[in-house]
Design an enzyme around this catalytic site. Structure first.
Site, mmCIF file in Angstrom:
data_model
loop_
_atom_site.group_PDB
_atom_site.id
_atom_site.type_symbol
_atom_site.label_atom_id
_atom_site.label_comp_id
_atom_site.label_asym_id
_atom_site.label_seq_id
_atom_site.Cartn_x
_atom_site.Cartn_y
_atom_site.Cartn_z
ATOM 1 N N ARG A 15 61.654 -18.839 42.001
ATOM 2 C CA ARG A 15 61.765 -17.956 43.174
ATOM 3 C C ARG A 15 60.418 -17.830 43.886
ATOM 4 O O ARG A 15 60.251 -18.284 45.012
ATOM 5 C CB ARG A 15 62.301 -16.583 42.724
ATOM 6 C CG ARG A 15 62.737 -15.672 43.854
ATOM 7 C CD ARG A 15 61.608 -14.936 44.544
ATOM 8 N NE ARG A 15 60.789 -14.126 43.642
ATOM 9 C CZ ARG A 15 59.642 -13.581 44.020
ATOM 10 N NH1 ARG A 15 59.175 -13.738 45.241
ATOM 11 N NH2 ARG A 15 58.919 -12.876 43.149
ATOM 12 N N ASP A 16 59.425 -17.256 43.228
ATOM 13 C CA ASP A 16 58.145 -17.003 43.900
ATOM 14 C C ASP A 16 57.434 -18.316 44.216
ATOM 15 O O ASP A 16 56.726 -18.426 45.219
ATOM 16 C CB ASP A 16 57.257 -16.121 43.002
ATOM 17 C CG ASP A 16 56.275 -15.268 43.787
ATOM 18 O OD1 ASP A 16 56.124 -15.503 45.004
ATOM 19 O OD2 ASP A 16 55.652 -14.373 43.197
ATOM 20 N N HIS A 208 52.463 -8.566 37.629
ATOM 21 C CA HIS A 208 52.832 -9.766 38.397
ATOM 22 C C HIS A 208 51.566 -10.202 39.149
ATOM 23 O O HIS A 208 51.225 -9.664 40.191
ATOM 24 C CB HIS A 208 53.958 -9.377 39.363
ATOM 25 C CG HIS A 208 54.391 -10.465 40.285
ATOM 26 N ND1 HIS A 208 55.562 -11.173 40.101
ATOM 27 C CD2 HIS A 208 53.849 -10.962 41.427
ATOM 28 C CE1 HIS A 208 55.718 -12.050 41.080
ATOM 29 N NE2 HIS A 208 54.690 -11.938 41.905
ATOM 30 N N HIS A 210 48.965 -12.846 40.953
ATOM 31 C CA HIS A 210 48.669 -14.121 41.614
ATOM 32 C C HIS A 210 47.201 -14.426 41.308
ATOM 33 O O HIS A 210 46.384 -13.521 41.167
ATOM 34 C CB HIS A 210 48.936 -14.013 43.121
ATOM 35 C CG HIS A 210 50.405 -13.995 43.433
ATOM 36 N ND1 HIS A 210 51.072 -15.091 43.934
ATOM 37 C CD2 HIS A 210 51.342 -13.029 43.273
ATOM 38 C CE1 HIS A 210 52.354 -14.793 44.075
ATOM 39 N NE2 HIS A 210 52.552 -13.551 43.690
ATOM 40 N N CYS A 241 52.993 -16.245 48.643
ATOM 41 C CA CYS A 241 53.990 -15.491 49.397
ATOM 42 C C CYS A 241 53.819 -15.868 50.855
ATOM 43 O O CYS A 241 52.723 -15.779 51.397
ATOM 44 C CB CYS A 241 53.804 -13.982 49.197
ATOM 45 S SG CYS A 241 54.939 -13.005 50.216
ATOM 46 N N ASN A 250 51.202 -17.936 41.585
ATOM 47 C CA ASN A 250 51.183 -16.961 40.494
ATOM 48 C C ASN A 250 50.297 -17.485 39.378
ATOM 49 O O ASN A 250 50.076 -18.695 39.256
ATOM 50 C CB ASN A 250 52.592 -16.789 39.924
ATOM 51 C CG ASN A 250 53.555 -16.215 40.926
ATOM 52 O OD1 ASN A 250 54.093 -16.931 41.756
ATOM 53 N ND2 ASN A 250 53.757 -14.925 40.876
HETATM 54 P P1 HMG Z 1 66.046 -8.068 59.312
HETATM 55 O O1 HMG Z 1 65.939 -9.073 60.408
HETATM 56 O O2 HMG Z 1 65.410 -6.742 59.513
HETATM 57 O O3 HMG Z 1 67.557 -7.855 58.861
HETATM 58 O O4 HMG Z 1 65.466 -8.770 58.010
HETATM 59 P P2 HMG Z 1 68.810 -7.310 59.616
HETATM 60 O O5 HMG Z 1 69.537 -6.446 58.656
HETATM 61 O O6 HMG Z 1 68.421 -6.772 60.954
HETATM 62 O O7 HMG Z 1 69.687 -8.644 59.829
HETATM 63 C C1 HMG Z 1 69.259 -9.707 60.669
HETATM 64 C C2 HMG Z 1 70.069 -10.961 60.343
HETATM 65 O O8 HMG Z 1 69.785 -11.389 59.012
HETATM 66 C C3 HMG Z 1 71.593 -10.740 60.393
HETATM 67 O O9 HMG Z 1 72.185 -11.983 60.759
HETATM 68 C C4 HMG Z 1 71.925 -10.444 58.958
HETATM 69 O O10 HMG Z 1 73.269 -10.733 58.633
HETATM 70 C C5 HMG Z 1 70.995 -11.390 58.235
HETATM 71 P P3 HMG Z 1 72.736 -12.237 62.257
HETATM 72 O O11 HMG Z 1 73.748 -11.162 62.452
HETATM 73 O O12 HMG Z 1 71.542 -12.086 63.151
HETATM 74 O O13 HMG Z 1 73.257 -13.638 62.151
HETATM 75 N N1 HMG Z 1 70.676 -10.904 56.893
HETATM 76 C C6 HMG Z 1 70.854 -11.607 55.757
HETATM 77 N N2 HMG Z 1 71.327 -12.842 55.535
HETATM 78 C C7 HMG Z 1 71.384 -13.254 54.237
HETATM 79 N N3 HMG Z 1 70.987 -12.493 53.201
HETATM 80 C C8 HMG Z 1 70.506 -11.255 53.384
HETATM 81 C C9 HMG Z 1 70.426 -10.768 54.716
HETATM 82 N N4 HMG Z 1 70.008 -9.607 55.240
HETATM 83 C C10 HMG Z 1 70.163 -9.699 56.556
HETATM 84 N N5 HMG Z 1 70.102 -10.523 52.348
HETATM 85 C C11 HMG Z 1 65.299 -8.948 55.612
HETATM 86 C C12 HMG Z 1 65.309 -8.037 56.826
HETATM 87 C C13 HMG Z 1 64.816 -8.117 54.438
HETATM 88 C C14 HMG Z 1 66.701 -9.452 55.369
HETATM 89 C C15 HMG Z 1 64.352 -10.161 55.876
HETATM 90 O O14 HMG Z 1 63.134 -9.715 56.377
HETATM 91 C C16 HMG Z 1 64.103 -10.930 54.596
HETATM 92 O O15 HMG Z 1 65.003 -11.591 54.102
HETATM 93 N N6 HMG Z 1 62.906 -10.860 54.050
HETATM 94 C C17 HMG Z 1 62.595 -11.459 52.760
HETATM 95 C C18 HMG Z 1 61.230 -11.975 52.739
HETATM 96 C C19 HMG Z 1 60.918 -12.567 51.375
HETATM 97 O O16 HMG Z 1 61.807 -13.050 50.679
HETATM 98 N N7 HMG Z 1 59.632 -12.537 50.997
HETATM 99 C C20 HMG Z 1 59.179 -13.078 49.764
HETATM 100 C C21 HMG Z 1 59.650 -12.296 48.583
HETATM 101 S S1 HMG Z 1 58.628 -10.885 48.224
HETATM 102 C C22 HMG Z 1 57.300 -11.526 47.307
HETATM 103 O O17 HMG Z 1 57.133 -12.710 47.214
HETATM 104 C C23 HMG Z 1 56.398 -10.559 46.577
HETATM 105 C C24 HMG Z 1 56.660 -10.530 45.055
HETATM 106 O O18 HMG Z 1 56.521 -11.820 44.501
HETATM 107 C C25 HMG Z 1 55.672 -9.557 44.380
HETATM 108 C C26 HMG Z 1 54.201 -9.824 44.754
HETATM 109 O O19 HMG Z 1 53.713 -10.953 44.554
HETATM 110 O O20 HMG Z 1 53.584 -8.880 45.228
HETATM 111 C C27 HMG Z 1 58.075 -10.027 44.745
HETATM 112 MG MG MG Z 2 54.670 -12.739 43.947
#
Ligand code: HMG
Ligand code: MG
Length: 304
Positions: A15-16, A208, A210, A241, A250
């Site tokens: 995933r990450d 967690h 990095h 990220c 990581n």
């Molecule tokens: P948004 O644009 O605010 O969402 O995104 P929305 O609710 O306004 O929806 C917009 C569109 O997205 C719509 O589609 C929804 O249906 C669709 P449209 O009607 O325009 O065709 N949608 C989705 N589609 C599939 N699956 C979903 C979903 N939700 C909405 N779940 C949202 C908000 C959170 C969805 C977006 O910003 C997003 O997906 N962000 C994720 C970013 C991400 O994955 N980042 C990396 C992970 S975090 C990380 O790595 C840190 C970590 O490792 C810890 C660390 O290291 O610190 C965990």
């Molecule tokens: Mg991470």
């Protein structure tokens, strides 16, 4: 430090790691990577993310990946979920364990998920209700615990307050994310100590890390001293990220295992099998693993 015992390593590479690959890793390669990691003995393999495919096109095949992976009995396969829609997709694919994610800082959280930290808890509420109703285990992540790419050094009280809130909302475990790898051991001791003072049992806290600045293993040792026994890492040191400029991969699973096993901790994981999984994946991505222990193992095998 308490005598060595068991440490749980949470593998986050599929995933990450893969969320940050430039090219799209074919679905079959992702599935084989997850399976190889579970076969190596990893007890928890974070398999994919049910986030917006517009935000993370690299994981657009999450449903297929999750449902295709052959599940090894006893292994847990959590997935990242940002909101109710992600929860519905995860459950439809068969997920039984999810991870919610927010941050200690609003600027990062807005860039990452288009929501402030406060707003992210509003999104989590219906997800947590559904998780409870369906008996799904929930882990929480707090990103930018020690530092933020946009807001700089983070007040530990802020990070602790967000972690505490995740516990109160129903998370069984909270993983403290050093998203851009800026933390040092004194910060680990400070944040973990403050969390413990609020009454959080240390066995519900994970780290967690990095490894952007090479401090991850030092932070692990400090975490062990503080009683932490759950650490996240990625095979080969994959990752970063996409919304955290400068975030390197990581802490690598190989480096973590070398340290833990050398110190006498048990993990149940075969380090050479993890390295093999990293090598097979690298053959597809064309990027050699950055893990130092991986490199040392390759050097040793080349010398015979
Ligand atoms: P948004 O644009 O605010 O969402 O995104 P929305 O609710 O306004 O929806 C917009 C569109 O997205 C719509 O589609 C929804 O249906 C669709 P449209 O009607 O325009 O065709 N949608 C989705 N589609 C599939 N699956 C979903 C979903 N939700 C909405 N779940 C949202 C908000 C959170 C969805 C977006 O910003 C997003 O997906 N962000 C994720 C970013 C991400 O994955 N980042 C990396 C992970 S975090 C990380 O790595 C840190 C970590 O490792 C810890 C660390 O290291 O610190 C965990
Ligand atoms: Mg991470």
């Amino acid at each position: 430090m308490t005598p060595p015992g068991r440490v749980t390593v949470v593998e986050v590479g599929p995933r990450d790691g893969l969320q940050n690959e430039r090219g799209f890793v074919p679905t079959g390669v992702k599935v084989a990577f997850v399976e190889a990691l579970a076969d190596a003995g990893l007890p928890v393999v974070e398999t994919t993310a049910f986030v917006s495919p517009r935000s993370i096109p690299q994981l657009a095949d999450s449903a297929e990946v999750y449902s295709t992976v052959r599940k090894r009995p006893g292994v847990r396969y959590p997935v990242l979920v940002p909101n109710e829609k992600g929860m519905a997709r995860a459950i439809a694919a068969g997920a039984r364990e999810i991870s919610l994610f927010t941050a200690a800082t609003d600027t990062f959280n807005l860039r990452n998920t288009n929501a402030t930290v406060e707003e992210s808890f509003g999104r989590f509420a219906p997800v947590l209700v559904r998780a409870k109703a369906e008996g799904i285990r929930v882990r929480g992540y707090v990103s930018t615990v020690f530092g933020c790419p946009y807001e700089g050094r983070v007040d530990p009280a802020k990070a602790v307050a967000v972690a505490k809130r995740l516990f109160e909302a129903g998370c069984e475990e909270v993983s403290l994310g050093d998203t851009i790898g800026v933390g040092v051991p004194t910060q680990v001791a400070d944040v973990v100590g403050r969390l413990r003072e609020t009454g959080v049992p240390v066995d519900r806290i994970a780290l967690h890390l990095h490894d952007t600045r090479g401090t991850a293993l030092a932070n692990v040792v400090e975490g062990l001293r503080e009683g932490i026994r759950v650490f996240d890492s990625s095979a080969g040191g994959l990752g970063g990220c996409p919304y955290a400029p400068g975030a390197a991969g990581n802490l690598s699973t190989e480096d973590l295992l070398y340290l833990l096993h050398g110190m006498g901790f048990e993990t149940g994981i075969d380090l050479s099998m993890v390295a093999r999984a990293s090598r097979v994946l690298a053959e597809t991505t064309g990027r050699p693993p950055v893990s130092r222990v991986y490199a040392a193992l390759q050097g040793a095998s080349e010398k015979g």
